[in-house]
Scaffold this motif. Structure first.
Motif, PDB file in Angstrom:
ATOM      1  N   PRO A  51       3.100 -14.662 -12.474  1.00 11.78           N
ATOM      2  CA  PRO A  51       3.710 -14.337 -11.182  1.00 11.78           C
ATOM      3  C   PRO A  51       2.917 -13.309 -10.373  1.00 11.78           C
ATOM      4  N   TRP A  52       1.828 -12.756 -10.954  1.00  5.57           N
ATOM      5  CA  TRP A  52       1.070 -11.689 -10.293  1.00  5.57           C
ATOM      6  C   TRP A  52       0.149 -12.298  -9.240  1.00  5.57           C
ATOM      7  N   ILE A  53       0.292 -11.831  -7.999  1.00  5.00           N
ATOM      8  CA  ILE A  53      -0.472 -12.406  -6.893  1.00  5.00           C
ATOM      9  C   ILE A  53      -1.401 -11.398  -6.236  1.00  5.00           C
ATOM     10  N   PHE A  54      -1.314 -10.143  -6.593  1.00  2.41           N
ATOM     11  CA  PHE A  54      -2.128  -9.093  -5.959  1.00  2.41           C
ATOM     12  C   PHE A  54      -2.376  -8.010  -6.991  1.00  2.41           C
ATOM     13  N   PHE A  55      -3.643  -7.555  -7.074  1.00  2.88           N
ATOM     14  CA  PHE A  55      -4.008  -6.520  -8.043  1.00  2.88           C
ATOM     15  C   PHE A  55      -5.093  -5.665  -7.415  1.00  2.88           C
ATOM     16  N   ASP A  56      -4.783  -4.391  -7.179  1.00  3.07           N
ATOM     17  CA  ASP A  56      -5.727  -3.405  -6.659  1.00  3.07           C
ATOM     18  C   ASP A  56      -5.906  -2.281  -7.672  1.00  3.07           C
ATOM     19  N   HIS A  57      -7.148  -1.859  -7.856  1.00  2.00           N
ATOM     20  CA  HIS A  57      -7.455  -0.672  -8.647  1.00  2.00           C
ATOM     21  C   HIS A  57      -7.868   0.419  -7.672  1.00  2.00           C
ATOM     22  N   MET A  58      -7.054   1.479  -7.568  1.00  2.00           N
ATOM     23  CA  MET A  58      -7.280   2.572  -6.620  1.00  2.00           C
ATOM     24  C   MET A  58      -8.046   3.701  -7.297  1.00  2.00           C
ATOM     25  N   GLY A  59      -9.139   4.135  -6.660  1.00  2.00           N
ATOM     26  CA  GLY A  59      -9.859   5.301  -7.150  1.00  2.00           C
ATOM     27  C   GLY A  59     -10.645   5.046  -8.433  1.00  2.00           C
ATOM     28  N   PRO A  60     -10.907   6.129  -9.225  1.00  2.00           N
ATOM     29  CA  PRO A  60     -10.460   7.500  -8.977  1.00  2.00           C
ATOM     30  C   PRO A  60     -11.124   8.112  -7.742  1.00  2.00           C
ATOM     31  N   ALA A  61     -10.300   8.770  -6.940  1.00  2.00           N
ATOM     32  CA  ALA A  61     -10.760   9.379  -5.701  1.00  2.00           C
ATOM     33  C   ALA A  61     -10.366  10.844  -5.686  1.00  2.00           C
ATOM     34  N   HIS A  62     -11.309  11.698  -5.268  1.00  2.00           N
ATOM     35  CA  HIS A  62     -11.043  13.141  -5.164  1.00  2.00           C
ATOM     36  C   HIS A  62     -10.693  13.481  -3.726  1.00  2.00           C
ATOM     37  N   PHE A  63      -9.621  14.251  -3.563  1.00  2.00           N
ATOM     38  CA  PHE A  63      -9.195  14.700  -2.248  1.00  2.00           C
ATOM     39  C   PHE A  63      -9.190  16.222  -2.215  1.00  2.00           C
ATOM     40  N   ARG A 128      -1.977  20.666  -0.514  1.00  2.00           N
ATOM     41  CA  ARG A 128      -2.541  22.022  -0.441  1.00  2.00           C
ATOM     42  C   ARG A 128      -3.578  22.295  -1.520  1.00  2.00           C
ATOM     43  N   ARG A 129      -3.785  21.349  -2.439  1.00  2.00           N
ATOM     44  CA  ARG A 129      -4.701  21.598  -3.560  1.00  2.00           C
ATOM     45  C   ARG A 129      -5.660  20.422  -3.737  1.00  2.00           C
ATOM     46  N   ASP A 130      -6.741  20.696  -4.467  1.00  2.00           N
ATOM     47  CA  ASP A 130      -7.628  19.619  -4.883  1.00  2.00           C
ATOM     48  C   ASP A 130      -6.867  18.690  -5.814  1.00  2.00           C
ATOM     49  N   ARG A 131      -7.130  17.389  -5.712  1.00  2.00           N
ATOM     50  CA  ARG A 131      -6.434  16.468  -6.585  1.00  2.00           C
ATOM     51  C   ARG A 131      -7.199  15.150  -6.668  1.00  2.00           C
ATOM     52  N   ILE A 132      -6.822  14.350  -7.646  1.00  2.00           N
ATOM     53  CA  ILE A 132      -7.435  13.046  -7.879  1.00  2.00           C
ATOM     54  C   ILE A 132      -6.348  11.989  -7.829  1.00  2.00           C
ATOM     55  N   LEU A 133      -6.641  10.872  -7.194  1.00  2.00           N
ATOM     56  CA  LEU A 133      -5.752   9.714  -7.210  1.00  2.00           C
ATOM     57  C   LEU A 133      -6.444   8.594  -7.972  1.00  2.00           C
ATOM     58  N   HIS A 134      -5.723   8.036  -8.944  1.00  2.00           N
ATOM     59  CA  HIS A 134      -6.281   6.944  -9.746  1.00  2.00           C
ATOM     60  C   HIS A 134      -5.111   6.104 -10.252  1.00  2.00           C
ATOM     61  N   GLY A 135      -5.117   4.812  -9.951  1.00  2.00           N
ATOM     62  CA  GLY A 135      -4.013   3.992 -10.414  1.00  2.00           C
ATOM     63  C   GLY A 135      -4.162   2.537 -10.026  1.00  2.00           C
ATOM     64  N   LEU A 136      -3.102   1.789 -10.254  1.00  2.00           N
ATOM     65  CA  LEU A 136      -3.059   0.362  -9.973  1.00  2.00           C
ATOM     66  C   LEU A 136      -1.891   0.061  -9.043  1.00  2.00           C
ATOM     67  N   GLN A 137      -2.119  -0.868  -8.152  1.00  2.00           N
ATOM     68  CA  GLN A 137      -1.015  -1.397  -7.350  1.00  2.00           C
ATOM     69  C   GLN A 137      -1.041  -2.910  -7.439  1.00  2.00           C
ATOM     70  N   LEU A 138       0.123  -3.475  -7.762  1.00  2.00           N
ATOM     71  CA  LEU A 138       0.233  -4.908  -8.007  1.00  2.00           C
ATOM     72  C   LEU A 138       1.408  -5.478  -7.226  1.00  2.00           C
ATOM     73  N   TRP A 139       1.302  -6.770  -6.915  1.00  2.00           N
ATOM     74  CA  TRP A 139       2.417  -7.488  -6.297  1.00  2.00           C
ATOM     75  C   TRP A 139       2.812  -8.636  -7.205  1.00  2.00           C
ATOM     76  N   LEU A 140       4.123  -8.818  -7.332  1.00  2.00           N
ATOM     77  CA  LEU A 140       4.706  -9.940  -8.047  1.00  2.00           C
ATOM     78  C   LEU A 140       5.325 -10.911  -7.048  1.00  2.00           C
ATOM     79  N   ALA A 141       4.971 -12.182  -7.150  1.00  2.00           N
ATOM     80  CA  ALA A 141       5.731 -13.186  -6.417  1.00  2.00           C
ATOM     81  C   ALA A 141       7.114 -13.297  -7.038  1.00  2.00           C
ATOM     82  N   LEU A 142       8.106 -13.552  -6.220  1.00  2.00           N
ATOM     83  CA  LEU A 142       9.465 -13.741  -6.721  1.00  2.00           C
ATOM     84  C   LEU A 142       9.750 -15.232  -6.886  1.00  2.00           C
ATOM     85  N   PRO A 143      10.599 -15.591  -7.846  1.00  2.00           N
ATOM     86  CA  PRO A 143      11.029 -17.001  -7.924  1.00  2.00           C
ATOM     87  C   PRO A 143      11.686 -17.419  -6.615  1.00  2.00           C
TER      88      PRO A 143
END
Length: 304
Positions: A51-63, A128-143
């Motif tokens: 059912p997975w129709i979208f898969f993004d890998h975000m980062g790792p990004a420093h802000f 207000r602070r240094d930070r890192i973003l790293h993760g996954l974002q996915l979409w599921l099709a619905l029945p």
């Protein structure tokens, strides 16, 4: 996050393989303004895995302080979004009135159903602070029977996600059932999402699903004689007992489940019906979607 493209004709490097691996997908890297996203699904060779129709890998990004995630309100229909972070934090708001920071190990499940709008930003104290973003974002099709369901939002803190060790490998069953564990995350169809963290030389026999793919967020693997490099997705053949061996320290995500049939995607809209996508386009342009309380002033226009 918002899908910045209008079609599923993505250009990806595809390697064909035999044995346990059907193909290996190398994602396209996209700059979303200060951080990179690797788009794995959909692509021209493989639009969905189960059912997975979208898969993004975000980062790792420093802000540095003051900069960060700033995704304006945008709509979805007939799908569910799943957000999972390895590092960092994102503030979710939606048109149901939900306001929820998501932190590493948590699961945000947003069921768009007949229509929802959300934004992804950061809390002022986080910027207000240094930070890192790293993760996954996915979409599921619905029945099809659930596509026009009422929109809903569910948050699952990290400690509610079942975890175990399999031959010394830490494993989390994020969605579905595997390794004798059952995730509490709400499902609309047969769905699998598992995370594992392997040390060099460790092996893991992958749980079975009708369709499966493994993404290497960090490190590299071997499945039989096929090498799976970092930041690539291997789509598996429908075999039981497929084992992967870590060539170095590796963090992996396994996704899969029951295929739902073809879906049509335009921008952030996914549906089994082309006419429903067209209706959503016109509704967004005409301002007929609900607004996000506390984030009403901005929105992402439908791309030309």
């Amino acid at each position: 996050m918002s899908n910045p493209t209008k079609s599923v004709a993505f250009e990806c490097d595809i390697a064909q393989h035999c044995g346990a691996i059907e193909l290996i997908i190398k994602p396209i890297e996209k700059d979303l303004g200060g951080f990179s996203v690797r788009r794995v699904l959909p692509n021209k060779e493989r639009e969905m895995v189960g059912p997975w129709i979208f898969f993004d890998h975000m980062g790792p990004a420093h802000f540095p302080p003051g900069d960060g995630i700033n995704v304006r309100p945008h709509p979805h229909i007939n799908l569910a979004t799943v957000t999972y972070l390895f590092e960092g934090e994102i503030l979710h708001r939606d048109s149901l009135g939900s306001v929820q920071p998501i932190r590493p190990g948590d699961i945000n499940l947003m069921v768009a159903g007949r229509g929802i709008v959300h934004s992804e930003r950061e809390r002022p104290e986080a910027t207000r602070r240094d930070r890192i973003l790293h993760g996954l974002q996915l979409w599921l099709a619905l029945p099809e029977t659930a596509e026009e369901s009422a929109p809903a939002f569910f948050h699952y803190p990290s400690e509610t996600i079942p975890a175990t060790h399999i031959n010394g490998v830490p494993v989390r069953v994020i969605m579905g059932c595997a390794f004798g564990l059952n995730s509490p995350v709400k499902l609309s169809s047969d769905t699998l999402y598992v995370e594992a963290h392997l040390q060099p030389g460790q092996s893991l026999t992958l749980p079975f699903a009708k369709e499966r793919a493994i993404y290497v967020a960090q490190g590299s693997l071997k499945a039989r004689d096929t090498y799976i490099p970092e930041r690539c997705m291997a789509v598996l053949t429908p075999e039981h007992g497929v084992e992967v061996i870590a060539q170095e320290e590796s963090r992996i995500a396994l996704i899969g489940g029951e295929p739902l049939g073809p879906r049509h995607m335009v921008w952030n809209f996914v549906s089994s019906r082309t006419e429903r996508v067209e209706q959503a386009k016109e509704d967004w342009k005409a301002g007929r979607f609900p607004v996000v309380p506390g984030d009403e002033k901005e929105f992402i226009p439908f791309p030309d």
